[in-house]
Design a protein around this motif. Structure first.
Motif, PDB file in Angstrom:
ATOM      1  N   GLN A  63      56.421  31.243  46.653  1.00 44.60           N
ATOM      2  CA  GLN A  63      55.932  30.611  47.683  1.00 44.60           C
ATOM      3  C   GLN A  63      55.153  31.439  48.249  1.00 44.60           C
ATOM      4  O   GLN A  63      55.441  32.858  49.080  1.00 44.60           O
ATOM      5  CB  GLN A  63      57.161  30.636  48.716  1.00 44.60           C
ATOM      6  CG  GLN A  63      56.877  30.225  49.995  1.00 44.60           C
ATOM      7  CD  GLN A  63      56.271  28.646  50.177  1.00 44.60           C
ATOM      8  OE1 GLN A  63      56.856  27.646  49.559  1.00 44.60           O
ATOM      9  NE2 GLN A  63      55.254  28.328  50.465  1.00 44.60           N
ATOM     10  N   PRO A  64      53.872  31.208  48.512  1.00 37.09           N
ATOM     11  CA  PRO A  64      52.701  32.029  49.284  1.00 37.09           C
ATOM     12  C   PRO A  64      53.231  32.327  50.636  1.00 37.09           C
ATOM     13  O   PRO A  64      54.091  31.201  51.224  1.00 37.09           O
ATOM     14  CB  PRO A  64      51.751  31.282  49.212  1.00 37.09           C
ATOM     15  CG  PRO A  64      51.618  30.383  47.998  1.00 37.09           C
ATOM     16  CD  PRO A  64      53.167  30.226  47.873  1.00 37.09           C
ATOM     17  N   CYS A  65      52.892  33.116  51.420  1.00 37.66           N
ATOM     18  CA  CYS A  65      53.422  33.615  52.648  1.00 37.66           C
ATOM     19  C   CYS A  65      52.326  33.100  53.977  1.00 37.66           C
ATOM     20  O   CYS A  65      52.518  33.620  55.004  1.00 37.66           O
ATOM     21  CB  CYS A  65      53.875  34.941  52.725  1.00 37.66           C
ATOM     22  SG  CYS A  65      55.236  35.380  51.719  1.00 37.66           S
ATOM     23  N   GLY A  66      51.408  32.400  53.703  1.00 39.09           N
ATOM     24  CA  GLY A  66      50.533  31.708  54.793  1.00 39.09           C
ATOM     25  C   GLY A  66      51.283  31.321  55.971  1.00 39.09           C
ATOM     26  O   GLY A  66      50.858  31.595  57.185  1.00 39.09           O
ATOM     27  N   GLU A  67      52.257  30.669  55.826  1.00 36.32           N
ATOM     28  CA  GLU A  67      53.278  30.145  56.921  1.00 36.32           C
ATOM     29  C   GLU A  67      54.398  30.929  57.286  1.00 36.32           C
ATOM     30  O   GLU A  67      55.325  30.530  57.920  1.00 36.32           O
ATOM     31  CB  GLU A  67      53.599  28.800  56.551  1.00 36.32           C
ATOM     32  CG  GLU A  67      52.535  27.562  56.206  1.00 36.32           C
ATOM     33  CD  GLU A  67      53.032  26.164  55.664  1.00 36.32           C
ATOM     34  OE1 GLU A  67      54.113  25.924  56.108  1.00 36.32           O
ATOM     35  OE2 GLU A  67      52.200  25.673  55.430  1.00 36.32           O
ATOM     36  N   LEU A  68      54.371  32.247  56.857  1.00 33.75           N
ATOM     37  CA  LEU A  68      55.235  33.160  57.168  1.00 33.75           C
ATOM     38  C   LEU A  68      56.561  32.874  57.138  1.00 33.75           C
ATOM     39  O   LEU A  68      57.614  33.026  58.135  1.00 33.75           O
ATOM     40  CB  LEU A  68      54.941  33.899  58.598  1.00 33.75           C
ATOM     41  CG  LEU A  68      53.491  33.856  59.010  1.00 33.75           C
ATOM     42  CD1 LEU A  68      53.379  34.369  60.359  1.00 33.75           C
ATOM     43  CD2 LEU A  68      52.856  35.347  58.028  1.00 33.75           C
ATOM     44  N   PRO A  69      57.170  32.510  55.866  1.00 31.08           N
ATOM     45  CA  PRO A  69      58.344  32.078  55.698  1.00 31.08           C
ATOM     46  C   PRO A  69      59.429  33.293  55.977  1.00 31.08           C
ATOM     47  O   PRO A  69      59.491  34.304  55.465  1.00 31.08           O
ATOM     48  CB  PRO A  69      58.563  31.697  54.310  1.00 31.08           C
ATOM     49  CG  PRO A  69      57.402  32.462  53.643  1.00 31.08           C
ATOM     50  CD  PRO A  69      56.190  32.441  54.499  1.00 31.08           C
ATOM     51  N   GLY A  70      60.587  33.060  56.820  1.00 31.03           N
ATOM     52  CA  GLY A  70      61.107  34.048  57.170  1.00 31.03           C
ATOM     53  C   GLY A  70      62.595  33.763  57.399  1.00 31.03           C
ATOM     54  O   GLY A  70      63.324  32.870  56.748  1.00 31.03           O
ATOM     55  N   LYS A  71      63.132  34.219  58.650  1.00 32.11           N
ATOM     56  CA  LYS A  71      64.394  33.577  58.989  1.00 32.11           C
ATOM     57  C   LYS A  71      64.673  32.878  60.441  1.00 32.11           C
ATOM     58  O   LYS A  71      63.890  33.463  61.433  1.00 32.11           O
ATOM     59  CB  LYS A  71      65.408  35.046  59.359  1.00 32.11           C
ATOM     60  CG  LYS A  71      66.963  34.639  59.391  1.00 32.11           C
ATOM     61  CD  LYS A  71      67.471  35.982  59.605  1.00 32.11           C
ATOM     62  CE  LYS A  71      69.186  35.548  59.418  1.00 32.11           C
ATOM     63  NZ  LYS A  71      69.698  36.898  59.675  1.00 32.11           N
ATOM     64  N   GLY A  72      65.149  31.742  60.470  1.00 32.42           N
ATOM     65  CA  GLY A  72      64.909  31.046  61.504  1.00 32.42           C
ATOM     66  C   GLY A  72      66.373  30.872  62.057  1.00 32.42           C
ATOM     67  O   GLY A  72      67.517  31.308  61.506  1.00 32.42           O
ATOM     68  N   GLU A 131      68.400  28.264  61.407  1.00 33.78           N
ATOM     69  CA  GLU A 131      69.128  27.894  60.238  1.00 33.78           C
ATOM     70  C   GLU A 131      69.013  28.553  59.065  1.00 33.78           C
ATOM     71  O   GLU A 131      69.874  28.484  58.269  1.00 33.78           O
ATOM     72  CB  GLU A 131      68.766  26.451  59.888  1.00 33.78           C
ATOM     73  CG  GLU A 131      68.786  25.320  61.092  1.00 33.78           C
ATOM     74  CD  GLU A 131      68.081  24.147  60.648  1.00 33.78           C
ATOM     75  OE1 GLU A 131      67.722  23.936  59.601  1.00 33.78           O
ATOM     76  OE2 GLU A 131      67.896  23.190  61.696  1.00 33.78           O
ATOM     77  N   GLY A 132      68.877  29.987  59.400  1.00 36.83           N
ATOM     78  CA  GLY A 132      68.760  30.922  58.098  1.00 36.83           C
ATOM     79  C   GLY A 132      67.530  31.103  57.464  1.00 36.83           C
ATOM     80  O   GLY A 132      66.727  30.705  58.255  1.00 36.83           O
ATOM     81  N   TYR A 133      67.667  31.819  56.601  1.00 34.76           N
ATOM     82  CA  TYR A 133      66.355  32.211  55.847  1.00 34.76           C
ATOM     83  C   TYR A 133      65.777  31.004  55.186  1.00 34.76           C
ATOM     84  O   TYR A 133      66.504  30.047  54.598  1.00 34.76           O
ATOM     85  CB  TYR A 133      66.698  33.206  54.654  1.00 34.76           C
ATOM     86  CG  TYR A 133      67.017  34.462  55.067  1.00 34.76           C
ATOM     87  CD1 TYR A 133      65.940  35.372  55.433  1.00 34.76           C
ATOM     88  CD2 TYR A 133      68.252  34.914  55.468  1.00 34.76           C
ATOM     89  CE1 TYR A 133      66.353  36.614  56.041  1.00 34.76           C
ATOM     90  CE2 TYR A 133      68.668  36.475  55.908  1.00 34.76           C
ATOM     91  CZ  TYR A 133      67.619  36.939  56.075  1.00 34.76           C
ATOM     92  OH  TYR A 133      67.730  38.374  56.575  1.00 34.76           O
ATOM     93  N   ASP A 134      64.569  30.934  54.968  1.00 40.19           N
ATOM     94  CA  ASP A 134      63.576  29.896  54.083  1.00 40.19           C
ATOM     95  C   ASP A 134      64.327  30.299  52.752  1.00 40.19           C
ATOM     96  O   ASP A 134      64.454  31.236  52.315  1.00 40.19           O
ATOM     97  CB  ASP A 134      62.328  30.326  54.335  1.00 40.19           C
ATOM     98  CG  ASP A 134      61.517  29.378  53.728  1.00 40.19           C
ATOM     99  OD1 ASP A 134      61.041  28.243  54.213  1.00 40.19           O
ATOM    100  OD2 ASP A 134      61.241  29.289  52.328  1.00 40.19           O
ATOM    101  N   ALA A 135      64.471  29.095  52.157  1.00 34.52           N
ATOM    102  CA  ALA A 135      64.870  29.190  50.880  1.00 34.52           C
ATOM    103  C   ALA A 135      63.985  29.842  49.756  1.00 34.52           C
ATOM    104  O   ALA A 135      64.354  30.584  49.069  1.00 34.52           O
ATOM    105  CB  ALA A 135      64.919  27.511  50.196  1.00 34.52           C
ATOM    106  N   SER A 136      62.898  30.361  50.210  1.00 27.22           N
ATOM    107  CA  SER A 136      61.889  31.170  49.475  1.00 27.22           C
ATOM    108  C   SER A 136      62.148  32.589  49.418  1.00 27.22           C
ATOM    109  O   SER A 136      61.753  33.532  48.734  1.00 27.22           O
ATOM    110  CB  SER A 136      60.454  30.794  49.515  1.00 27.22           C
ATOM    111  OG  SER A 136      60.212  31.209  50.836  1.00 27.22           O
ATOM    112  N   VAL A 137      62.729  33.252  50.517  1.00 23.98           N
ATOM    113  CA  VAL A 137      62.934  34.314  50.686  1.00 23.98           C
ATOM    114  C   VAL A 137      64.009  35.225  49.907  1.00 23.98           C
ATOM    115  O   VAL A 137      64.825  34.656  49.797  1.00 23.98           O
ATOM    116  CB  VAL A 137      63.483  34.674  52.368  1.00 23.98           C
ATOM    117  CG1 VAL A 137      63.724  35.962  52.584  1.00 23.98           C
ATOM    118  CG2 VAL A 137      62.387  34.232  53.460  1.00 23.98           C
ATOM    119  N   ILE A 138      63.273  36.237  49.709  1.00 24.24           N
ATOM    120  CA  ILE A 138      64.096  37.190  48.812  1.00 24.24           C
ATOM    121  C   ILE A 138      64.651  38.414  49.321  1.00 24.24           C
ATOM    122  O   ILE A 138      65.622  39.217  48.792  1.00 24.24           O
ATOM    123  CB  ILE A 138      63.735  37.289  47.375  1.00 24.24           C
ATOM    124  CG1 ILE A 138      62.486  37.823  47.264  1.00 24.24           C
ATOM    125  CG2 ILE A 138      63.678  36.108  46.381  1.00 24.24           C
ATOM    126  CD1 ILE A 138      61.676  38.190  45.672  1.00 24.24           C
TER     127      ILE A 138
END
Lengths: 350, 350, 350
Positions: free
Chosen positions: C320-329, C331-338
């Motif tokens: 998952q490229p990070c242009g949309e800054l997938p992080g923790k919201g 509802e918890g972490y974005d499914a792509s975050v490791i």
């Protein structure tokens, strides 16, 4: 303003401009070991300090192509991040030995700019130079790349194509090799009894062996060179791209062909120049690389009795042994050819 | 005459003949790092200069098997390029420590030749020797290989089989280990509290852990050793061959088993001798290697209170944990066994 | 008594206990080269002796995370061989530069123990310390792991949770960095013109590039660190386990994210502290890692005009490229975050 590197576009270059590249790099015995592990090179001068010292080197110099790849890697973020294609290189000379502990940095001068007629791209010609911590130039070469324009609708008017040599003169070769104590050259230890005198122009040599490439290998190699070209590392993006897979750095193919060429050219211990080269087709992990060479010229070096130069045209193929010398005919390249390289190598004289 | 190496055929060998091998090689900390990365070895003497110096070494010596593989690799182009099979080795002694910076070269003496009754092949026995830049022998060993004849129809009459020791005498061991300052041996840092005195003849040790092998790993290892045997690198050819895939260098299995043996033999810091070994079955990428050992003999070294020797029979398996000690029974080897190795190792005494 | 390492169980730990770990390790330029080959790191201070010496270092220091991984690896056999989960780390400070040739060893003090209510496991808190051959502490950090009990039916009564800092104070940072000769900082060679002054709290940076991981790469990395955790190496066992495949060492993800962060943070040459971190999801071979960072704090260092500190929250994702800054919201972490990592980094000031 973004803090990430957007790379330069065609409009960002000007003839005469000097670009000083990141990241400087100290080359070490660790790099030399990795290079051996990645390619299996067996040239005695680069392998044994004792052998190299006997000839007159301080110690084993770093492999010429490792030096080339490290310098080349530095130029990528400034020159070719927005490149559509690497079109060629010319006039590459190895000018001083590089030893473990030397710190290399690189810069490039823009020597030509030619906008393409479609307005979308232009060709950038740069002379790139690698220098060591004492400011001594160890390598220089010209390359030209097709780079995207930011604004296709505004012509730049650039139409400046530098003249480039088809091949370097023999008289310009050999600066990276000390005058050899030829009596110390041990033909058993070097792995070949064939000296410069034994090769004839027109002679062809099938290097016989094949080497299969794995993803982990070319990725480690290309990162070792701190080459950041994205196509080599990112399966997520490349999987959706033209080839569906990661493209192997062209320099990896060159180093494989060079290592394979030991079988038949075991005393060609130094690459003195790259006259030119073409990456005819892409290489992918899982392919097996083979190579063969033709001696296309032969020259003495002025004032030197110790070494002589052979000009080689070296072909690499994928998944095709080279017994039948697959190369370039009237109808173009054989389908198996991936590399067509023109180099000067040095060998001891008898 | 071809300039590529055709290798030697059975008829090319004569008893008493000395072959000086290419390519000499300076061993470096870069090689040591790669060895750690490839096998995960954890013996403290080879890992920490400070630990080694406390005991009386100049610094951490190069791992014994890395020395073995480098010397072995040099012999391949001259001895076994036309081999049908590696039949065995014997009498391998490690005679002096090798330190980073040492330059190794190798030669072999033909000590026996026996033509096979089919006339197509013969067995070549060589004693191979590795020496450093000062001419000090660091390693010697005998191996025998079955080599093709050029001409099956012309008998050579060779029928000379040397007598070989089943195992080295304990009195001949330990030359590569300085007299240790035993008080400096730190049993926490070494990772095991078990000294030589704690092991009993007949004791068996399951080394528990398993290690899966990847193509990139064994290829990098085998190239690091400058071993040119074709079966390890060329999927194009091997894919059409007997196994359909690249064969992993047997020495890679030995180094994996040795690294796994740390778990149970953490203080067996030095391999003093290889009495013999058999590669029972091939290993391929994707397989997971396990190992176990049996103590088959135990000996003091004459005049030394610091270290003692254990003779181990070490088995490696593929895709089979060693809790049930899969080895060799009356009906032959367990199907999982890939290596049956007989070594002397040294441990500190209490 | 078995001679293999059974690891420690929860009952084996006591608050105040000191565990001295095997195996001491001399770090070399070979390790530095492998680190470059594995991650492609391009920070100039760690890459070029000449660059580092100009600033006031003896030479290029070893990459901070390479030091961390080596020290961490040593703790595994004693602390986490019977761990169910690595729960976290905190308060990690880099206290002195590590140079090639330095010999590192590690010890841990148990600073807290809390049995879980189910009686089957407990949490072990240790402060681990890495020291060099002169006894100088180069690194210390706290980590806590959930460890199996030998005997679920017998409560230990342990209920001792140490207080841990959410983040280190800026005043405690920078001991591993000499006072820099700032005039020598070359903004071309470093690869970025952005100094500490240019970054704002709240700023986010997509590091753009992606890196695909291969089995051979993470295995070589983790063995280089002499980390013996079984899940990383053994496909035979892991193939039958929860994920059906080998799990990549979390530290490999950290080093990948750090190397990717060069694009946008090219002058953040030193990781001064790890405040904490969470491995949100596992990484497997074949996945492509991306990363982005948010500047969450900014601090001057007392008495220092040369460098300033940025506190970064660094996320790594897979595929998952990070242009949309997938992080923790919410509802918890974005499914792509490791990875969700909290670090202090140092940059030169303007």
């Amino acid at each position: 303003m973004s803090k990430t590197n957007p790379g330069n576009y065609f409009e960002d270059f000007n003839v005469g401009q000097i670009l000083r590249h990141a990241t400087p790099r100290t080359v070490s015995v660790g790099d030399a070991s990795l290079y051996t592990a990645l390619y299996g090179s067996r040239f005695a001068v680069q392998s044994s300090d004792a052998f190299a010292q006997g000839l007159g080197y301080e110690r084993s110099p770093i492999d010429d192509f490792l030096v080339f790849h490290i310098v080349f890697g530095k130029t990528v973020p400034d020159i070719s991040l927005n490149a559509v294609a690497n079109l060629g290189y010319a006039g590459c000379r190895f000018l001083a030995p590089v030893y473990p502990g030397d710190s290399l940095s690189a810069s490039s001068e823009v020597i030509g700019l030619k906008e393409n007629s479609n307005g979308k791209t232009g060709v950038v010609y740069v002379r790139s130079t690698g220098v060591n911590q004492d400011g001594i130039t160890v390598l220089d070469y010209v390359r030209w790349v097709m780079v995207r324009k930011k604004d296709p609708s505004t012509p730049t008017g650039h139409n400046n194509v530098p003249s480039l040599p088809a091949a370097l003169e023999a008289a310009s070769l050999g600066d990276a090799v000390p005058i050899l104590n030829k009596d110390a050259f041990d033909w058993d230890l070097s792995g070949s009894v064939h000296m410069w005198d034994d090769y004839e122009v027109g002679e062809t040599i099938d290097h016989v062996d094949g080497m299969t490439v794995e993803e982990a290998e070319h990725q480690m190699a290309t990162r070792l060179y701190q080459n950041t070209a994205k196509v080599h590392f990112n399966q997520f993006t490349e999987g959706q791209g033209r080839f569906g897979r990661r493209l192997i750095y062209g320099g990896h193919v060159i180093s494989l062909a060079r290592a394979l060429s030991f079988n038949g050219l075991g005393n060609a211990f130094h690459v003195a120049a790259i006259n030119g080269g073409r990456h005819v087709a892409p290489l992918f992990a899982g392919n097996t690389v083979f190579a063969w060479s033709e001696v296309i010229d032969k020259a003495e070096l002025p004032g030197r009795e110790d070494v002589g130069a052979l000009r080689l045209r070296m072909f690499a193929t994928k998944d095709q042994p080279c017994g039948e010398l697959p190369g370039k005919g009237e109808e173009g390249y054989d389908a198996s050819v991936i590399l067509d390289l023109d180099v000067w190598v040095l060998l001891p004289r008898g």
